[in-house]
Design a protein around this motif. Structure first.
Motif: not given
Length: 614
Positions: A50-57, A179-183, A189-190, A342-344
């Motif tokens: 959830v945290a990584l998805s929040l970051l990527a959004t 969420i998992w693709t955001d991760v 990205m990093l 962009c995807l996220s």
């Protein structure tokens, strides 16, 4: 400056893996058959994803292209934005998340009906949809345009491929796939940014030399304590104004609230907010270091005049293609990094738009829909918004200068929505009339300020752009407009007065200015039309500010400070002795209903909490 077969393979691998995640969640487990599973991932997510998805959004092209170019051109002043992250994430964790999570809502705008009425809920929903529809097409088109200009990568092939892949895995896999693709995309990205920093620094002579060159050329900024709100970037502008910007993104935006609500417990939701803080600092540091490495590399290996980028959003890509030209695969990794952002972002937009449309606009008028029908309609809505995104990308290419105003709308709308939620949570006397009028006043102020600054920058009011850089750059500079961070401090007319001075307000104060307008107008109208009586306020929708601030007072005095007073109105007593939030079903029935996809509907009166099936 062209891709090799290896670069294309890496880029294609990103798209294939992202699609694979969506297909996996579409064909396994509950297969997204219930609204809870599709829209909220079954409320089963752990804090780290959830945290990584929040970051990527909301990273998108801004962190990858915008921030490095800002640092390259103007120095490290922007780095002080990191000071705003602490309060910008602690306040959502301790104020907004407990309220939203304990109400067991699906859409953030259900809160507005519980606190005010259905009219306020619809106004908030429509405002959010307007904001995200404009933004999502732009966030897809802008980096594709920059990539096309630098590498020759076909523009519409990139736009169509990215849009269709994102629509596919969002529609099939639901929020869990998003969420998992955001991760996965966050890690890409990093990796892309680290690769560019390491290779670029080595070719200059190490990070020590990068820092010395930047310091010698005046790119290492000190702390500017100038309190002038009309200065584009100062410590106060970034550290304080940035808090309001963070709250509009991480406090009340549906895309982020939906991730909090997907956590398996309130504690996990709070921990995810804590975990975003170091992740945000890492991303900001990497982006700023990329800008410094670009600056040092440009001093050591300047590009020929014929190869200079035509706009600042292309700076990073020109640098990457030059510094990584002898290392096949790394340019492809960086482009994958760019498009991961962009995807996220657009996948989060699709999912959140489908959620608010279903929960706030469809279900209130079609309460008898079955679970399977609701799930199918939610998927069709996600698909529809995906196709609309592609249409918006095409419109973006046709609008030209008018597009500049469209980009600013995303920033202009976030502040009034923040003010609307704060009006409801912190001011129990606010009534529905005050909420609607306050929101409209905030939007009017936001558009007046934003469009006025735009016209002023285009020479429509005095002929010179504002000195703070809220003026928007040429139409080709799309990513710069998207982030509103790459804007050069061009000379302004001497001693501007009146509206010209007003239009020079730093863009970092927009969210604070517009949200304050909503609160002040909302309170004034509420007092003039009759404040909400204490008995009509659901205590679960109020955050008790004064009792928390005056926690050292005796309990009986703190109790009197609560709106309505008395134990029954205690907003802290949201959990009964059995551990179940007020108004919710007993534990056994609650778990059974959640497993069957039941979502509590926002209803009236304020204390009545219905349990309703799709």
């Amino acid at each position: 400056m062209e891709f090799t077969a290896i670069d294309y393979s890496i880029f294609a691998g990103l798209l294939v893996l992202s699609s694979g995640v969506g297909l996996f969640y579409a064909l396994s487990g509950q297969r997204q058959r219930t609204p809870q599973e599709f829209l909220l991932a079954g409320r089963s997510m752990a804090c780290l994803p959830v945290a990584l998805s929040l970051l990527a959004t909301f990273q998108s092209a801004v962190a990858v292209l915008g921030v490095p170019a800002e640092v390259f051109r103007f120095g490290t002043e922007y780095w002080f934005l990191g000071c705003s992250y602490l309060l910008g994430l602690l306040i959502p964790a301790h104020v907004f998340i407990p309220v939203f999570y304990r109400l067991r809502i699906t859409s953030a705008y259900e809160y507005l009906e519980l606190r005010f009425n259905k009219t306020v809920r619809v106004f908030g929903t429509v405002t959010f949809i307007f904001q995200m529809v404009i933004y999502m097409g732009v966030v897809l088109y802008a980096p594709a345009l920059a990539l096309n200009a630098v590498t020759g990568f076909d523009l519409w092939s990139a736009v169509l491929t990215m849009g269709l892949v994102c629509t596919l895995y969002t529609t099939l896999g639901g929020l869990k796939a998003v969420i998992w693709t955001d991760v996965f995309q966050t890690l890409v990205m990093l990796a892309g940014q680290v690769a560019v920093i390491v290779v670029g620094a080595r070719r200059v002579g190490g990070m020590g030399r990068v820092w010395r060159l930047a310091e010698r050329e005046g790119r290492i900024s000190g702390i500017d304590l100038d309190p002038d709100p009309f200065e584009r970037h100062t410590f106060w502008t970034l550290a304080v104004g940035g808090v309001f910007m963070m709250l509009s993104l991480y406090g009340v935006n549906q895309a982020q609230v939906q991730r909090y609500l997907s956590a398996r417990s309130e504690r996990e939701a709070k921990l995810s907010c804590y975990a975003v803080f170091p992740c945000q600092q890492i991303v900001l540091c990497l982006s700023c270091l990329t800008g410094l490495v670009m600056f040092a590399y440009d001093r050591e290996h300047p590009l020929a005049a014929t190869h200079r980028p035509g706009s600042s959003d292309q700076l990073v890509l020109y640098f990457v293609m030059d510094v990584l030209r002898d290392l096949p695969g790394l340019p492809g990794l960086f482009v994958a990094c760019l498009f991961s952002g962009c995807l996220s972002t657009i996948s989060s937009a699709f999912n959140s738009l489908a959620t608010v449309t279903m929960q706030d606009l469809v279900l209130p008028h079609c309460p008898g829909l079955s679970e399977s029908r609701v799930t199918l309609l939610s998927k069709l809505l996600a698909l529809g918004y995906g196709l609309l995104c592609l249409g918006m990308a095409y419109v973006s290419s046709m609008l030209g200068p008018v597009l500049q105003a469209a980009f600013s709308i995303f920033g202009m709308v976030g502040g009034p929505l923040l003010g609307l939620f704060c009006l409801g949570m912190f001011f129990p006397c606010a009534n529905p009339t005050g909420a609607v009028v306050g929101l409209l006043a905030g939007l009017a102020m936001a558009f007046w300020l934003g469009i006025g600054a735009l016209l002023s920058s285009m020479g429509g009011a005095g002929g010179a752009p504002p000195a703070n850089g809220t003026a928007l750059p040429p139409a080709a500079n799309l990513t710069a407009v998207l982030g509103t961070t790459l804007l050069p401090p061009t000379p302004a007319p001497p001693s501007p007065t009146g509206l010209q001075k007003f239009y020079r307000l730093s863009y970092m104060w927009y969210s604070a200015h517009n949200s304050t307008t909503v609160i002040l107008v909302g309170l004034l109208v509420s007092l003039l039309t009759g404040p909400t009586p204490p008995a009509a306020v659901d205590p679960r929708t109020i955050y008790p500010v004064l009792p928390r601030l005056l926690c050292c007072l005796p309990r009986k005095y703190r109790q009197r400070l609560r709106w309505g007073g008395g134990p029954a109105q205690d907003a802290d007593a949201v959990v009964k002795s059995n551990g179940v939030p007020n108004g919710l079903a007993p534990p056994g029935r609650q778990e059974e209903e959640e497993g069957q996809g039941y979502i509590r509907a926002a209803g009236t009166p304020a204390y009545a909490v219905q349990e309703t099936s799709f």
